[in-house]
Enzyme design. Structure first.
Site, PDB file in Angstrom:
ATOM      1  N   GLY A  49       0.809  -1.024  -0.114  1.00  0.00           N
ATOM      2  CA  GLY A  49      -0.216  -0.091   0.071  1.00  0.00           C
ATOM      3  C   GLY A  49       0.667   1.120   0.014  1.00  0.00           C
ATOM      4  O   GLY A  49       2.167   1.108   0.014  1.00  0.00           O
ATOM      5  N   ASP A  59      -4.124 -12.913   4.778  1.00  0.00           N
ATOM      6  CA  ASP A  59      -5.245 -12.107   4.586  1.00  0.00           C
ATOM      7  C   ASP A  59      -5.597 -11.813   6.284  1.00  0.00           C
ATOM      8  O   ASP A  59      -6.180 -13.145   6.714  1.00  0.00           O
ATOM      9  CB  ASP A  59      -6.509 -12.873   3.997  1.00  0.00           C
ATOM     10  CG  ASP A  59      -7.908 -12.213   4.057  1.00  0.00           C
ATOM     11  OD1 ASP A  59      -7.994 -11.325   4.750  1.00  0.00           O
ATOM     12  OD2 ASP A  59      -8.518 -12.652   3.425  1.00  0.00           O
ATOM     13  N   ILE A  60      -5.820 -10.782   6.313  1.00  0.00           N
ATOM     14  CA  ILE A  60      -6.029 -10.470   8.071  1.00  0.00           C
ATOM     15  C   ILE A  60      -7.119 -10.687   8.635  1.00  0.00           C
ATOM     16  O   ILE A  60      -7.422 -10.735   9.680  1.00  0.00           O
ATOM     17  CB  ILE A  60      -5.525  -9.107   8.431  1.00  0.00           C
ATOM     18  CG1 ILE A  60      -6.045  -7.944   7.671  1.00  0.00           C
ATOM     19  CG2 ILE A  60      -3.799  -8.989   8.310  1.00  0.00           C
ATOM     20  CD1 ILE A  60      -5.972  -6.671   8.125  1.00  0.00           C
ATOM     21  N   ALA A 105      -5.745  -1.930   5.031  1.00  0.00           N
ATOM     22  CA  ALA A 105      -6.858  -1.216   5.182  1.00  0.00           C
ATOM     23  C   ALA A 105      -7.580  -1.312   4.040  1.00  0.00           C
ATOM     24  O   ALA A 105      -7.131  -1.667   3.021  1.00  0.00           O
ATOM     25  CB  ALA A 105      -6.618   0.262   5.748  1.00  0.00           C
ATOM     26  N   THR A 127      -7.693   7.063  11.719  1.00  0.00           N
ATOM     27  CA  THR A 127      -7.938   8.214  10.702  1.00  0.00           C
ATOM     28  C   THR A 127      -8.431   9.247  11.778  1.00  0.00           C
ATOM     29  O   THR A 127      -9.006   9.137  12.603  1.00  0.00           O
ATOM     30  CB  THR A 127      -8.890   7.859   9.650  1.00  0.00           C
ATOM     31  OG1 THR A 127      -9.355   9.027   9.104  1.00  0.00           O
ATOM     32  CG2 THR A 127      -9.952   7.058  10.211  1.00  0.00           C
ATOM     33  N   ASP A 128      -8.332  10.714  11.102  1.00  0.00           N
ATOM     34  CA  ASP A 128      -9.260  11.681  11.706  1.00  0.00           C
ATOM     35  C   ASP A 128     -10.625  11.733  11.365  1.00  0.00           C
ATOM     36  O   ASP A 128     -11.444  12.094  12.126  1.00  0.00           O
ATOM     37  CB  ASP A 128      -8.436  13.012  10.952  1.00  0.00           C
ATOM     38  CG  ASP A 128      -8.660  12.987   9.585  1.00  0.00           C
ATOM     39  OD1 ASP A 128      -8.565  11.967   8.969  1.00  0.00           O
ATOM     40  OD2 ASP A 128      -9.104  14.232   8.968  1.00  0.00           O
ATOM     41  N   TYR A 140     -17.190   4.206   6.953  1.00  0.00           N
ATOM     42  CA  TYR A 140     -15.571   3.816   6.842  1.00  0.00           C
ATOM     43  C   TYR A 140     -15.092   4.210   8.342  1.00  0.00           C
ATOM     44  O   TYR A 140     -14.382   3.306   8.817  1.00  0.00           O
ATOM     45  CB  TYR A 140     -15.088   4.798   5.787  1.00  0.00           C
ATOM     46  CG  TYR A 140     -13.428   4.774   6.107  1.00  0.00           C
ATOM     47  CD1 TYR A 140     -12.797   3.859   5.703  1.00  0.00           C
ATOM     48  CD2 TYR A 140     -13.076   6.001   6.328  1.00  0.00           C
ATOM     49  CE1 TYR A 140     -11.014   3.980   5.947  1.00  0.00           C
ATOM     50  CE2 TYR A 140     -11.545   6.207   6.567  1.00  0.00           C
ATOM     51  CZ  TYR A 140     -10.678   5.167   6.363  1.00  0.00           C
ATOM     52  OH  TYR A 140      -9.275   5.264   6.510  1.00  0.00           O
ATOM     53  N   LYS A 160     -13.255   1.850  11.064  1.00  0.00           N
ATOM     54  CA  LYS A 160     -11.890   2.211  11.863  1.00  0.00           C
ATOM     55  C   LYS A 160     -11.904   2.366  13.311  1.00  0.00           C
ATOM     56  O   LYS A 160     -10.913   1.930  13.876  1.00  0.00           O
ATOM     57  CB  LYS A 160     -11.205   3.635  11.161  1.00  0.00           C
ATOM     58  CG  LYS A 160     -10.936   3.467   9.513  1.00  0.00           C
ATOM     59  CD  LYS A 160      -9.934   2.528   9.133  1.00  0.00           C
ATOM     60  CE  LYS A 160      -8.408   3.030   9.788  1.00  0.00           C
ATOM     61  NZ  LYS A 160      -7.209   2.019   9.277  1.00  0.00           N
TER      62      LYS A 160
HETATM   63  N1  NAP Z   1      -4.823   7.213   2.654  1.00  0.00           N
HETATM   64  C1  NAP Z   1      -5.289   8.081   3.610  1.00  0.00           C
HETATM   65  O1  NAP Z   1      -5.570   9.244   3.092  1.00  0.00           O
HETATM   66  C2  NAP Z   1      -5.573   7.822   4.709  1.00  0.00           C
HETATM   67  C3  NAP Z   1      -6.014   8.845   5.722  1.00  0.00           C
HETATM   68  C4  NAP Z   1      -5.978   8.486   7.232  1.00  0.00           C
HETATM   69  C5  NAP Z   1      -5.808   7.062   7.565  1.00  0.00           C
HETATM   70  N2  NAP Z   1      -5.119   6.392   6.616  1.00  0.00           N
HETATM   71  C6  NAP Z   1      -4.812   4.978   7.247  1.00  0.00           C
HETATM   72  O2  NAP Z   1      -3.356   4.757   6.951  1.00  0.00           O
HETATM   73  C7  NAP Z   1      -3.273   3.344   6.825  1.00  0.00           C
HETATM   74  C8  NAP Z   1      -2.645   2.996   5.400  1.00  0.00           C
HETATM   75  O3  NAP Z   1      -3.319   3.496   4.198  1.00  0.00           O
HETATM   76  P1  NAP Z   1      -3.050   3.609   2.683  1.00  0.00           P
HETATM   77  O4  NAP Z   1      -3.507   4.863   2.127  1.00  0.00           O
HETATM   78  O5  NAP Z   1      -1.453   3.365   2.838  1.00  0.00           O
HETATM   79  O6  NAP Z   1      -3.869   2.188   2.429  1.00  0.00           O
HETATM   80  P2  NAP Z   1      -3.747   1.301   0.947  1.00  0.00           P
HETATM   81  O7  NAP Z   1      -2.658   2.099   0.083  1.00  0.00           O
HETATM   82  O8  NAP Z   1      -4.932   1.322   0.636  1.00  0.00           O
HETATM   83  O9  NAP Z   1      -3.016  -0.047   1.337  1.00  0.00           O
HETATM   84  C9  NAP Z   1      -3.625  -0.726   2.017  1.00  0.00           C
HETATM   85  C10 NAP Z   1      -2.991  -2.102   1.749  1.00  0.00           C
HETATM   86  O10 NAP Z   1      -3.509  -3.131   2.493  1.00  0.00           O
HETATM   87  C11 NAP Z   1      -3.983  -4.373   1.759  1.00  0.00           C
HETATM   88  N3  NAP Z   1      -4.942  -5.312   2.131  1.00  0.00           N
HETATM   89  C12 NAP Z   1      -6.324  -4.902   1.927  1.00  0.00           C
HETATM   90  N4  NAP Z   1      -7.070  -5.907   2.647  1.00  0.00           N
HETATM   91  C13 NAP Z   1      -6.310  -6.692   3.260  1.00  0.00           C
HETATM   92  C14 NAP Z   1      -6.561  -8.110   3.898  1.00  0.00           C
HETATM   93  N5  NAP Z   1      -7.529  -8.400   4.022  1.00  0.00           N
HETATM   94  N6  NAP Z   1      -5.221  -8.714   4.332  1.00  0.00           N
HETATM   95  C15 NAP Z   1      -4.250  -8.161   3.994  1.00  0.00           C
HETATM   96  N7  NAP Z   1      -3.739  -6.869   3.378  1.00  0.00           N
HETATM   97  C16 NAP Z   1      -4.920  -6.477   2.788  1.00  0.00           C
HETATM   98  C17 NAP Z   1      -4.257  -3.621   0.283  1.00  0.00           C
HETATM   99  O11 NAP Z   1      -4.149  -4.358  -0.608  1.00  0.00           O
HETATM  100  P3  NAP Z   1      -5.464  -4.127  -1.984  1.00  0.00           P
HETATM  101  O12 NAP Z   1      -4.888  -2.764  -2.508  1.00  0.00           O
HETATM  102  O13 NAP Z   1      -4.872  -5.448  -2.953  1.00  0.00           O
HETATM  103  O14 NAP Z   1      -6.702  -4.441  -1.583  1.00  0.00           O
HETATM  104  C18 NAP Z   1      -2.892  -2.698   0.171  1.00  0.00           C
HETATM  105  O15 NAP Z   1      -1.742  -3.140  -0.294  1.00  0.00           O
HETATM  106  C19 NAP Z   1      -4.627   2.746   6.855  1.00  0.00           C
HETATM  107  O16 NAP Z   1      -4.860   2.278   8.172  1.00  0.00           O
HETATM  108  C20 NAP Z   1      -5.483   3.807   6.639  1.00  0.00           C
HETATM  109  O17 NAP Z   1      -6.835   3.589   6.935  1.00  0.00           O
HETATM  110  C21 NAP Z   1      -4.971   6.664   5.486  1.00  0.00           C
END
Ligand code: NAP
Length: 280
Positions: free
Chosen positions: A10, A36-37, A60, A102-103, A126, A130
């Site tokens: 991710g 797969d978590i 996530a 997340t916020d 969502y 979280k």
């Molecule tokens: N992005 C934002 O703006 C944002 C804002 C606030 C908080 N966050 C938090 O920050 C963290 C990182 O976010 P990110 O944007 O880096 O997320 P991301 O790019 O969507 O990466 C999440 C990774 O988790 C994998 N995944 C999904 N379901 C899974 C499962 N069941 N088992 C194992 N792996 C799985 C996804 O694979 P697939 O893509 O193949 O599904 C992806 O590679 C998360 O907790 C998110 O909620 C993100």
């Protein structure tokens, strides 16, 4: 030290792999293909066999509007209950667990922002998923890191979402005038800074608990876009509009600055953005 990074493909996960790998840790990178978590027994077995000292869960499901429109079960499974699976498995091997939230768990009514111990009140599915995840952290040794509006190198997985910064850069190639929502005040956060601060929290041996980690300062979507175009020298006319101009299925908080009362501040979001834009 052995660090297991879950969700390693991710946007944040790939940065964590670089950060920890580049600083002498033995990094094990797992994404969906390896674990797969949501599968409790599998998670327990794989983590028990590996015996990592640190587990970082960056996995996530973040498609906020799709979740609101009908993917609640998937969101609750991945963002919510699966965190319990990882937490339990971390407890079995006595590993420290780092998890991200997340916020959006806050309702956005606090103009001045939210401290680590303020009461969440999620207003979208969502956000609810979280918050369930936050409450699944049952092992004693955990850091819960809330963050917001991530930007950085796009994830390499199929169907990976572009960050707002990359979307704006693309828009500038196609349009010379854009309407942007001048609401929803929060902090853009560079994944490189978040990954580094994650490592520092561990190395500084901070007490376990909740931390707010974002770049300093905040802006609306309009303010963010204005800075992106200013720093990248793109000439796009921007028109500020209200959130009601683009109705979306999931409700977003109006003000969701994450106040950090426990750690030194990280550089301002504008400075981090300028560094990221140099990589484009
Ligand atoms: N992005 C934002 O703006 C944002 C804002 C606030 C908080 N966050 C938090 O920050 C963290 C990182 O976010 P990110 O944007 O880096 O997320 P991301 O790019 O969507 O990466 C999440 C990774 O988790 C994998 N995944 C999904 N379901 C899974 C499962 N069941 N088992 C194992 N792996 C799985 C996804 O694979 P697939 O893509 O193949 O599904 C992806 O590679 C998360 O907790 C998110 O909620 C993100």
């Amino acid at each position: 030290m052995k660090v297991l990074i879950i969700g390693a493909k991710g946007m944040l996960g790939q940065e964590l792999v670089q950060e920890f790998g580049g600083n002498g840790y033995e990094v094990i990178s797992w994404d969906k293909e390896e674990i797969d978590i949501t599968k409790k027994e599998d998670v327990r077995k794989k983590i028990s066999d590996l015996k990592p000292e640190i587990i970082i869960n960056a996995a996530a499901y973040n498609a906020v509007d799709k979740i609101e429109e009908g993917e609640k079960d998937l969101a609750l499974a991945v963002n919510g209950y699966a965190v319990g699976n990882v937490s339990e498995a971390a407890g079995v091997v006595d590993a420290t667990l780092i998890h991200y939230s997340t916020d959006y768990v806050f309702d956005g009514k606090e103009i001045d922002g939210y401290k680590e111990n303020d009461e969440p009140n999620p207003e979208s599915v969502y956000a609810e998923s979280k918050l369930i995840g936050e409450r699944q952290l049952k092992n004693k040794k955990f850091y819960l890191i809330r963050t917001s509006r991530l930007f950085g190198k796009q994830a390499e997985t199929e169907g990976a979402k572009k960050s707002f910064v990359d979307v704006m850069i693309k828009c500038a190639e196609e349009k010379d005038c854009l309407e942007l929502v001048d609401e929803e005040f929060s902090s853009p956060t560079y994944v490189s800074d978040l990954a580094k601060r994650t490592r520092e929290i561990i190395e500084w041996k901070k007490p376990f608990g909740i931390y707010h980690v974002t770049n300093a300062g905040g802006c609306t979507w309009y303010g963010w876009a204005k800075k992106i175009f200013e720093l990248s020298g793109k000439n796009v006319k921007l028109i500020p509009v209200g959130a009601d101009r683009f109705p979306r299925p999931a409700k977003r908080p109006k003000y969701s600055l994450l106040l950090n009362t426990k750690l030194p501040p990280i550089r301002k979001w504008e400075e981090a953005l300028a560094e990221y834009l140099k990589t484009k």
